[in-house]
Design a protein around this motif. Structure first.
Motif, PDB file in Angstrom:
ATOM      1  N   ALA A   3       0.846  -1.190   0.000  1.00 18.41           N
ATOM      2  CA  ALA A   3       0.000   0.000   0.000  1.00 18.41           C
ATOM      3  C   ALA A   3       0.886   1.247   0.000  1.00 18.41           C
ATOM      4  CB  ALA A   3      -0.911   0.000   1.221  1.00 18.41           C
ATOM      5  N   ILE A   4       0.432   2.294  -0.663  1.00 23.13           N
ATOM      6  CA  ILE A   4       1.253   3.502  -0.793  1.00 23.13           C
ATOM      7  C   ILE A   4       0.444   4.748  -0.500  1.00 23.13           C
ATOM      8  CG2 ILE A   4       2.842   2.490  -2.478  1.00 23.13           C
ATOM      9  CD1 ILE A   4       1.300   4.031  -4.647  1.00 23.13           C
ATOM     10  N   THR A   5       1.183   5.767  -0.107  1.00 19.35           N
ATOM     11  CA  THR A   5       0.665   7.127  -0.009  1.00 19.35           C
ATOM     12  C   THR A   5       1.487   7.989  -0.957  1.00 19.35           C
ATOM     13  OG1 THR A   5      -0.002   6.850   2.298  1.00 19.35           O
ATOM     14  CG2 THR A   5       0.280   9.106   1.498  1.00 19.35           C
ATOM     15  N   ILE A   6       0.838   8.736  -1.806  1.00 22.87           N
ATOM     16  CA  ILE A   6       1.543   9.481  -2.851  1.00 22.87           C
ATOM     17  C   ILE A   6       1.825  10.902  -2.373  1.00 22.87           C
ATOM     18  CG2 ILE A   6       1.415  10.383  -5.205  1.00 22.87           C
ATOM     19  CD1 ILE A   6      -0.378   8.001  -5.893  1.00 22.87           C
ATOM     20  N   ASN A   7       3.092  11.296  -2.493  1.00 24.33           N
ATOM     21  CA  ASN A   7       3.512  12.667  -2.188  1.00 24.33           C
ATOM     22  C   ASN A   7       4.475  13.102  -3.283  1.00 24.33           C
ATOM     23  OD1 ASN A   7       4.444  15.080  -1.244  1.00 24.33           O
ATOM     24  ND2 ASN A   7       5.129  14.339   0.749  1.00 24.33           N
ATOM     25  N   ASN A   8       4.000  13.952  -4.190  1.00 23.63           N
ATOM     26  CA  ASN A   8       4.802  14.363  -5.343  1.00 23.63           C
ATOM     27  C   ASN A   8       5.467  15.719  -5.143  1.00 23.63           C
ATOM     28  OD1 ASN A   8       4.269  12.039  -6.808  1.00 23.63           O
ATOM     29  ND2 ASN A   8       2.354  12.868  -7.634  1.00 23.63           N
ATOM     30  N   ALA A   9       5.718  16.075  -3.893  1.00 26.37           N
ATOM     31  CA  ALA A   9       6.366  17.366  -3.634  1.00 26.37           C
ATOM     32  C   ALA A   9       7.780  17.398  -4.197  1.00 26.37           C
ATOM     33  CB  ALA A   9       6.380  17.644  -2.136  1.00 26.37           C
ATOM     34  N   VAL A  10       8.443  16.246  -4.219  1.00 29.78           N
ATOM     35  CA  VAL A  10       9.817  16.160  -4.737  1.00 29.78           C
ATOM     36  C   VAL A  10       9.853  15.087  -5.804  1.00 29.78           C
ATOM     37  CG1 VAL A  10      12.225  15.723  -4.186  1.00 29.78           C
ATOM     38  CG2 VAL A  10      10.781  16.916  -2.532  1.00 29.78           C
ATOM     39  N   GLN A  11      10.405  15.434  -6.958  1.00 34.98           N
ATOM     40  CA  GLN A  11      10.518  14.494  -8.064  1.00 34.98           C
ATOM     41  C   GLN A  11      11.978  14.368  -8.490  1.00 34.98           C
ATOM     42  OE1 GLN A  11       8.502  12.494  -9.571  1.00 34.98           O
ATOM     43  NE2 GLN A  11       6.423  13.164  -9.052  1.00 34.98           N
ATOM     44  N   PRO A  12      12.390  13.181  -8.973  1.00 37.78           N
ATOM     45  CA  PRO A  12      13.760  13.046  -9.485  1.00 37.78           C
ATOM     46  C   PRO A  12      13.942  13.816 -10.783  1.00 37.78           C
ATOM     47  CG  PRO A  12      12.500  11.062  -9.937  1.00 37.78           C
ATOM     48  CD  PRO A  12      11.628  11.928  -9.064  1.00 37.78           C
ATOM     49  N   ALA A  13      15.186  14.073 -11.139  1.00 38.85           N
ATOM     50  CA  ALA A  13      15.485  14.804 -12.374  1.00 38.85           C
ATOM     51  C   ALA A  13      14.917  14.056 -13.569  1.00 38.85           C
ATOM     52  CB  ALA A  13      16.991  14.993 -12.519  1.00 38.85           C
ATOM     53  N   ASN A  14      14.343  14.821 -14.519  1.00 40.04           N
ATOM     54  CA  ASN A  14      13.707  14.218 -15.683  1.00 40.04           C
ATOM     55  C   ASN A  14      13.867  15.121 -16.888  1.00 40.04           C
ATOM     56  OD1 ASN A  14      12.190  12.349 -17.164  1.00 40.04           O
ATOM     57  ND2 ASN A  14      10.245  13.343 -16.661  1.00 40.04           N
ATOM     58  N   GLN A  15      15.106  15.556 -17.134  1.00 38.05           N
ATOM     59  CA  GLN A  15      15.401  16.474 -18.239  1.00 38.05           C
ATOM     60  C   GLN A  15      16.063  15.713 -19.383  1.00 38.05           C
ATOM     61  OE1 GLN A  15      14.427  19.634 -18.423  1.00 38.05           O
ATOM     62  NE2 GLN A  15      13.443  19.383 -16.430  1.00 38.05           N
ATOM     63  N   PRO A  16      15.613  15.892 -20.632  1.00 40.56           N
ATOM     64  CA  PRO A  16      16.279  15.230 -21.751  1.00 40.56           C
ATOM     65  C   PRO A  16      17.655  15.780 -22.054  1.00 40.56           C
ATOM     66  CG  PRO A  16      14.557  16.707 -22.537  1.00 40.56           C
ATOM     67  CD  PRO A  16      14.429  16.664 -21.038  1.00 40.56           C
ATOM     68  N   ALA A  17      17.899  17.035 -21.658  1.00 37.91           N
ATOM     69  CA  ALA A  17      19.218  17.661 -21.886  1.00 37.91           C
ATOM     70  C   ALA A  17      19.578  18.466 -20.664  1.00 37.91           C
ATOM     71  CB  ALA A  17      19.191  18.535 -23.136  1.00 37.91           C
ATOM     72  N   PRO A  18      19.991  17.802 -19.586  1.00 37.07           N
ATOM     73  CA  PRO A  18      20.292  18.523 -18.349  1.00 37.07           C
ATOM     74  C   PRO A  18      21.539  19.360 -18.481  1.00 37.07           C
ATOM     75  CG  PRO A  18      20.950  16.234 -18.139  1.00 37.07           C
ATOM     76  CD  PRO A  18      20.257  16.364 -19.469  1.00 37.07           C
ATOM     77  N   ASN A  19      21.587  20.435 -17.708  1.00 34.47           N
ATOM     78  CA  ASN A  19      22.757  21.307 -17.656  1.00 34.47           C
ATOM     79  C   ASN A  19      23.216  21.406 -16.197  1.00 34.47           C
ATOM     80  OD1 ASN A  19      22.832  22.110 -20.454  1.00 34.47           O
ATOM     81  ND2 ASN A  19      20.967  23.279 -20.028  1.00 34.47           N
ATOM     82  N   PRO A  20      24.026  20.435 -15.751  1.00 29.57           N
ATOM     83  CA  PRO A  20      24.450  20.464 -14.355  1.00 29.57           C
ATOM     84  C   PRO A  20      25.301  21.676 -14.081  1.00 29.57           C
ATOM     85  CG  PRO A  20      25.694  18.829 -15.591  1.00 29.57           C
ATOM     86  CD  PRO A  20      24.616  19.327 -16.493  1.00 29.57           C
ATOM     87  N   ARG A  21      25.168  22.213 -12.884  1.00 29.82           N
ATOM     88  CA  ARG A  21      25.941  23.381 -12.460  1.00 29.82           C
ATOM     89  C   ARG A  21      26.900  23.002 -11.361  1.00 29.82           C
ATOM     90  NH1 ARG A  21      21.328  28.158 -11.968  1.00 29.82           N
ATOM     91  NH2 ARG A  21      20.642  28.113 -14.158  1.00 29.82           N
TER      92      ARG A  21
END
Length: 359
Positions: A339-357
């Motif tokens: 069983a789960i409780t959903i909390n989408n306040a934080v999501q993992p990175a999902n960029q096709p072309a990320p620009n890390p700093r």
């Protein structure tokens, strides 16, 4: 009897294992908090990431053709010059005097020819004399041209318009033939040279647009157009050289810069994509947890086939459908049916072309 069984259990089982004797409803796990994402299909084109370098379409290290002493320098380091501009002259010495002497001999040969042609009309000279006069004139003109070329070799001109580098010589300095004077680079357009493996050659075409990244300009993408593909591969690496052209109207880029090149290969496909962090990689295959609606919501494990990656995303070629809700974080706490409780306040990175700093 039931009371007696409970007393025996409490007596024989250590405190830490008392849960084994608890009623079944008391053993249910609480819902686990996870983040989720509804996945969708999107256009996907396989990319090949390689490294390359920039070079000028027109670039040259200008050098002296003949030895001599620097008599005149007509440029400043870093200046823009037009095609044909005089950049440096070596000391002429007696070259102009020799040219004047040879020019006088040519003038005399020309006068002799004109005089003999008049004499020929009255048969005062033979045709052989006229032929000799023509030969003497051509030889004299050739010596004049030779001396003019020698004088011209002591003058260095800009072969094309561009930007000069740093001056490498000084007035009065003696130069050996071949000594570099200054570099000249045309910066309005540059080449991007890079290598691709032979497996990618069948998917590359001249005219394809590629994305170029320069570490001096993080976050900025430059578009380049493939101009030519070498017909010969390197016999050691089995790589083919590819050359693309890139506009540089603002002169931000310089020849010799290191570049990263993303080349789109093959046709555009339509794949379901999701963050790479959502995939559980195992020796038997890859899997994700898919949300099953309910009260409370639960999860099921779905085996998937993954394809290429781009940035933070991975393509799913089988196992998921457009619109499935997938767990993206918190999978380590789950098992099928949890069983789960959903909390989408934080999501993992999902960029096709990320620009890390950095930082």
């Amino acid at each position: 009897m039931m009371r007696s069984r409970r007393l025996i259990c409490a007596t024989l089982v250590p405190v830490g294992l008392a849960i084994l004797c608890a009623p079944a409803h008391a053993q249910q796990e609480p819902p686990q908090t996870v983040s989720t994402l509804v996945v969708h299909a999107s256009d996907w084109r396989e990319t090949l990431d390689v490294v390359g370098s920039l070079r000028a379409v027109h670039g040259a290290d200008l050098a002296a053709e003949v030895p001599g002493i620097v008599d005149h320098i007509g440029f400043e380091s870093g200046a823009d010059v037009a095609a044909g501009a005089v950049l440096m002259r070596l000391r002429a010495n007696d070259d102009p005097a020799k040219l004047a002497e040879l020019q006088a001999q040519a003038d005399l040969a020309r006068a002799n020819l004109a005089r003999d042609e008049k004499q020929l009309r009255v048969s005062a000279v033979s045709q052989a004399a006229i032929d000799a006069d023509h030969a003497a004139l051509r030889a004299a003109d050739a010596r004049v041209a030779q001396q003019q070329a020698l004088i011209e070799e002591k003058t260095i001109r800009a072969p094309f318009a561009g930007k000069l580098g740093l001056r490498q010589v000084d007035p009065g300095q003696y130069l050996q033939a071949g000594t570099m004077v200054v570099t000249l680079q045309a910066l309005d357009q540059l080449y991007v040279d890079f290598y691709v493996p032979q497996q990618a050659l069948a998917k590359l075409r001249a005219g394809t647009i590629v994305a170029v990244g320069i570490d001096a300009f993080p976050g900025r993408a430059f578009a380049a157009l493939i101009a030519a593909i070498s017909p010969k591969l390197d016999s050691q690496s089995r790589m083919a050289q590819v050359r693309a052209t890139i506009g540089n109207a603002d002169h931000a880029l310089s020849p010799g810069m290191f570049a990263t090149v993303s080349v789109g290969v093959g046709d555009v496909q339509h794949y379901v994509t999701l963050p790479n962090a959502a995939v559980i990689y195992n020796t038997y295959g890859s899997a994700v947890y898919v949300v099953v609606a309910g009260n409370p919501a639960t999860v099921r494990q779905a085996l998937i086939k993954t394809g290429a990656t781009r940035g933070d995303q991975v393509a799913v070629t089988a196992g998921l459908r457009d619109g499935d809700q997938v767990v993206t974080a918190g999978q380590i706490k789950l098992r099928p049916g949890s069983a789960i409780t959903i909390n989408n306040a934080v999501q993992p990175a999902n960029q096709p072309a990320p620009n890390p700093r950095e930082g």
